[in-house]
Design an enzyme around this catalytic site. Structure first.
Site, PDB file in Angstrom:
ATOM      1  N   ARG A 283      57.919  69.456  47.130  1.00  0.00           N
ATOM      2  CA  ARG A 283      58.553  69.590  48.089  1.00  0.00           C
ATOM      3  C   ARG A 283      59.380  68.237  48.185  1.00  0.00           C
ATOM      4  O   ARG A 283      58.802  67.286  48.058  1.00  0.00           O
ATOM      5  CB  ARG A 283      57.567  69.568  49.345  1.00  0.00           C
ATOM      6  CG  ARG A 283      58.698  69.934  50.680  1.00  0.00           C
ATOM      7  CD  ARG A 283      57.690  70.138  51.667  1.00  0.00           C
ATOM      8  NE  ARG A 283      56.993  71.451  51.887  1.00  0.00           N
ATOM      9  CZ  ARG A 283      56.410  71.864  52.638  1.00  0.00           C
ATOM     10  NH1 ARG A 283      56.173  71.242  54.093  1.00  0.00           N
ATOM     11  NH2 ARG A 283      55.653  73.108  52.615  1.00  0.00           N
TER      12      ARG A 283
ATOM     13  N   SER B  65      59.422  74.781  54.472  1.00  0.00           N
ATOM     14  CA  SER B  65      58.694  75.206  55.804  1.00  0.00           C
ATOM     15  C   SER B  65      59.626  74.376  56.989  1.00  0.00           C
ATOM     16  O   SER B  65      60.665  74.953  57.187  1.00  0.00           O
ATOM     17  CB  SER B  65      57.185  74.777  55.660  1.00  0.00           C
ATOM     18  OG  SER B  65      56.595  75.060  56.733  1.00  0.00           O
TER      19      SER B  65
ATOM     20  N   ASP C 218      55.674  80.994  58.786  1.00  0.00           N
ATOM     21  CA  ASP C 218      54.230  81.052  58.465  1.00  0.00           C
ATOM     22  C   ASP C 218      53.542  80.423  59.561  1.00  0.00           C
ATOM     23  O   ASP C 218      52.107  80.591  59.342  1.00  0.00           O
ATOM     24  CB  ASP C 218      53.934  80.404  57.259  1.00  0.00           C
ATOM     25  CG  ASP C 218      54.120  79.025  56.855  1.00  0.00           C
ATOM     26  OD1 ASP C 218      54.872  78.373  58.000  1.00  0.00           O
ATOM     27  OD2 ASP C 218      53.507  78.296  55.923  1.00  0.00           O
ATOM     28  N   ARG C 219      53.906  79.531  60.519  1.00  0.00           N
ATOM     29  CA  ARG C 219      53.158  79.000  61.712  1.00  0.00           C
ATOM     30  C   ARG C 219      53.726  79.743  63.106  1.00  0.00           C
ATOM     31  O   ARG C 219      54.970  80.037  62.758  1.00  0.00           O
ATOM     32  CB  ARG C 219      53.212  77.553  61.468  1.00  0.00           C
ATOM     33  CG  ARG C 219      52.831  76.949  60.075  1.00  0.00           C
ATOM     34  CD  ARG C 219      52.532  75.568  60.471  1.00  0.00           C
ATOM     35  NE  ARG C 219      53.817  74.849  60.695  1.00  0.00           N
ATOM     36  CZ  ARG C 219      53.795  73.566  60.988  1.00  0.00           C
ATOM     37  NH1 ARG C 219      52.648  72.944  61.034  1.00  0.00           N
ATOM     38  NH2 ARG C 219      54.766  72.808  61.365  1.00  0.00           N
TER      39      ARG C 219
ATOM     40  N   THR D 226      41.172  70.276  54.448  1.00  0.00           N
ATOM     41  CA  THR D 226      42.420  70.456  55.134  1.00  0.00           C
ATOM     42  C   THR D 226      43.602  71.421  54.149  1.00  0.00           C
ATOM     43  O   THR D 226      43.676  71.255  52.974  1.00  0.00           O
ATOM     44  CB  THR D 226      43.198  69.149  55.312  1.00  0.00           C
ATOM     45  OG1 THR D 226      42.289  68.424  56.168  1.00  0.00           O
ATOM     46  CG2 THR D 226      44.346  69.488  56.250  1.00  0.00           C
TER      47      THR D 226
ATOM     48  N   LYS E 286      48.364  81.441  55.955  1.00  0.00           N
ATOM     49  CA  LYS E 286      48.658  81.007  57.494  1.00  0.00           C
ATOM     50  C   LYS E 286      49.967  82.202  57.743  1.00  0.00           C
ATOM     51  O   LYS E 286      50.918  82.273  56.632  1.00  0.00           O
ATOM     52  CB  LYS E 286      49.050  79.958  58.136  1.00  0.00           C
ATOM     53  CG  LYS E 286      50.137  79.313  56.883  1.00  0.00           C
ATOM     54  CD  LYS E 286      50.159  77.612  57.780  1.00  0.00           C
ATOM     55  CE  LYS E 286      51.110  76.851  56.912  1.00  0.00           C
ATOM     56  NZ  LYS E 286      50.626  76.559  55.576  1.00  0.00           N
TER      57      LYS E 286
END
Length: 628
Positions: free
Chosen positions: A79, A181, A342-343, A416, A454
């Protein structure tokens, strides 16, 4: 995005203290670039011109930014900003990454050329460099096809969850999603899924990174996009996946009759991303009335023109247009996806007229309660609960643990990131267990194991059904959340972050906390609060374990410290894997009964204030705080 000779220019060493030395190196850089310009093999003229201009202008600082390092390939893949250079997302770095990934897959799957991979993309674009998600996805497909590997390349934008779903549905070796994202508009990314449909975890990240370094020179046909135009190795899975995904998530629709007759109204925003059409399809699959779309935000827009940050986790600032539309249409609930869907963020209008934006932990509590409630309705055998599991990341609320203790199912915490929850869920499913739900506080929810990641699309429909059901009981989401806390114990959380671009500052901060009163010691107090335990998942230390060794996996490449306090509070500080942030999370839990939530909130605020004051000093001058 240029050939090896330009990538090897010593721009990383052009930071000499001597002005004359800097000038000598500038001259050397310019002369080498001019002398070898004929060898430049760039295929993207826009990015090539950017580099040529930087060299011609002697812009050593920017050259150093572009070429002084290579993007790190980690468990989150890549990213970075789109643009020129080895530190940027561009045609060449995508080709190099894909070549390395292809080689790595060859080492692990003898049937790679029979099973193949899937590649999806979002709507991101960077006109200045000519980079965009679709082009990067096409180049990645070209690399695989040129090497005889079948590719299922989506013909149009899709939500990120479609890629892991396709991996498992079609039993592929791997998946790639080109997306950044919720990052700012200039960024893009390269997200990788393994054959189990979950994001990669160690040691695959290191193995892929090594393979990339060994395959930097473009293969002869890697640039030839025409190669895939009529190739039998290239297939478009869009129609098939778009049909079967929505059929599969229908298994989590439990109250179709209520959905059909409900008067609840919903507003949906995709925040200029890909999600709206797919959320509409999910509502249709659940027999829900279609949500109202925020017109300014429903279509993909790589400029994200109406928001400062395209991240619904930021709260009310991203939902301003949604509030206005809800007022116009009389809607009481807002559903917001991030740009790759995705969220999910959710807001509900209160009796006071104000809007409550649920935190990730609060919505996690609601969805966890809902998924278990629906499961109980469908399963009358009390013994079946012993095979039911829910998961949450270690920085998320432990409300699911409290529910599990009372209801008899299993709760597990992971490191996480959904890569850990996805891989653990796959293990449990392979053992014949039932994984009902997993979540992380950063508004990520896995409500269905058909996607081991997710998924904001299915979560939107499932949340809407929950709201419709509660409305038949004259109960709101906010009221139900209160009922959950009253039954299972209040779990009050607070989280925020500091922005920090200086890695040395981050290193100093965490090293200071690890050597607080001498080498290998940690703080014993924080303000007026007594530290009762420390877990360091960077070094592997845990004071609460008999052998002082942490149970959860550790990673020296990321910072993560958790402090437990004698009042029952827990606080974690960690660095982000995808953004220049130091995040901190705090929670105070109370047993069911007569707990005063306002008193707990006051106590938590005092704890968080003490953490910011004591643990982030003296480095705070180099940190940019965000609102708590």
């Amino acid at each position: 995005m240029i050939s090896a000779h330009v990538q090897s220019l010593p721009v990383h060493s052009l930071c000499s203290k001597s002005a004359s030395e800097r000038e000598r190196k500038r001259k050397t850089t310019r002369e080498r670039a001019q002398a070898e310009e004929v060898n430049i093999t760039e295929e993207n003229p826009q990015t090539l011109e950017i580099v040529k201009k930087l060299v011609a202008d002697n812009n050593i600082e920017e050259l150093n930014v572009c070429f002084g390092s290579r993007m790190d390939f980690g468990t989150a893949g890549l990213r970075s900003a789109m643009g020129a250079g080895t530190s940027r997302m561009n045609d060449l770095t995508v080709i190099q990454t894909t070549q390395g990934f292809c080689r790595y897959l060859e080492q692990h799957f003898i049937d790679l050329k029979e099973r193949g991979v899937v590649i999806g993309f979002d709507a991101r674009a960077h006109p200045a460099s000519g980079g965009n998600s679709k082009r990067f996805a096409t180049l990645a497909a070209t690399v695989f096809v040129s090497h005889g590997v079948p590719v299922f390349l989506f013909s149009s934008i899709t939500p990120t969850p479609f890629v892991p779903y396709t991996v498992t549905y079609k039993k592929l070796c791997a998946g790639i999603m080109v997306t950044a994202s919720h990052n700012p508009k200039q960024d893009n990314g390269y997200k990788v899924y393994w054959s189990n449909g979950s994001q990669i975890i160690p040691p695959h990240d290191a193995g892929i990174a090594s393979a990339i370094e060994e395959n930097l020179e473009p293969w002869p046909q890697s640039w030839d996009e025409m190669l895939i135009k009529d190739s039998p190795l290239l297939k478009d899975p869009y129609a098939e996946i778009n049909r079967h995904y929505f059929q599969d998530i229908q298994q989590h629709c439990f109250h179709r009759n209520i959905n059909k007759t409900s008067k609840e109204k919903f507003v949906h925003t995709s925040v200029h991303g890909v999600g709206h059409e797919f959320v509409k399809s999910a509502f249709k699959a659940f027999d829900l009335a279609q949500p109202y779309a925020v017109p300014e935000q429903k279509d993909p827009d790589p400029e994200f023109s109406t928001v400062k940050y395209p991240n619904p986790e930021e709260g009310k600032g991203v939902l301003t247009l949604s509030f206005a539309l809800a007022a116009k249409e009389g809607a009481s609930i807002i559903l917001a996806n991030d740009p790759d869907a995705d969220r999910l963020a959710v807001a509900e209008k209160q009796e006071s007229g104000e809007w409550k934006v649920f935190s990730g932990n609060e919505l996690g509590a609601l969805l966890g309660w809902w998924m278990f409630t629906c499961w109980k309705e469908q399963n009358k055998d009390p013994a079946a609960v012993k095979d039911v599991y829910m998961l949450a990341s270690t920085v998320s609320s432990k409300i699911l643990r409290a529910i599990a203790v009372k209801e008899g199912f299993h709760f597990e915490e992971t490191l996480t990131g959904f890569k850990w929850m996805g891989n653990r869920s796959h293990q449990l499913l392979e053992q014949g267990k039932k994984v009902l739900f997993a979540f992380e506080e950063a508004i990520g929810y896995m409500c269905s194991p058909v996607v081991l990641d997710k998924d904001g699309v299915s979560a939107a429909a499932i949340t809407a059904e929950m709201a419709c059901y509660l409305a038949t009981k004259d109960t709101s989401l906010s009221q139900q959340l209160k009922h959950i806390y009253e039954e299972y114990g209040y779990h009050i959380t607070k989280a925020s972050y500091f922005i920090c671009y200086d890695s040395e500052t981050i290193k100093k901060l965490f090293n200071r906390l690890r050597n607080f009163e001498g080498e290998g010691t940690y703080p014993k107090t924080c303000g007026s609060f007594t530290v009762s335990g420390v877990r360091d998942l960077t070094t592997g230390y845990d004071s609460n374990e008999s052998d002082k060794k942490a149970i959860l996996p550790t990673s020296k490449s990321s910072e993560m410290l958790t402090f437990t306090f004698s009042n029952g509070g827990v606080a974690t500080m960690r660095t982000s894997g995808t953004e220049p942030k130091i995040k901190y999370y705090a929670e105070i839990c109370a047993p069911p009964g007569n707990s005063d939530p306002e008193q707990l909130k006051t106590e938590l605020k005092s704890l968080v204030d003490a953490i910011v004051e004591d643990f982030f000093e003296p480095e705070k001058n180099n940190l940019t705080p965000q609102p708590q």
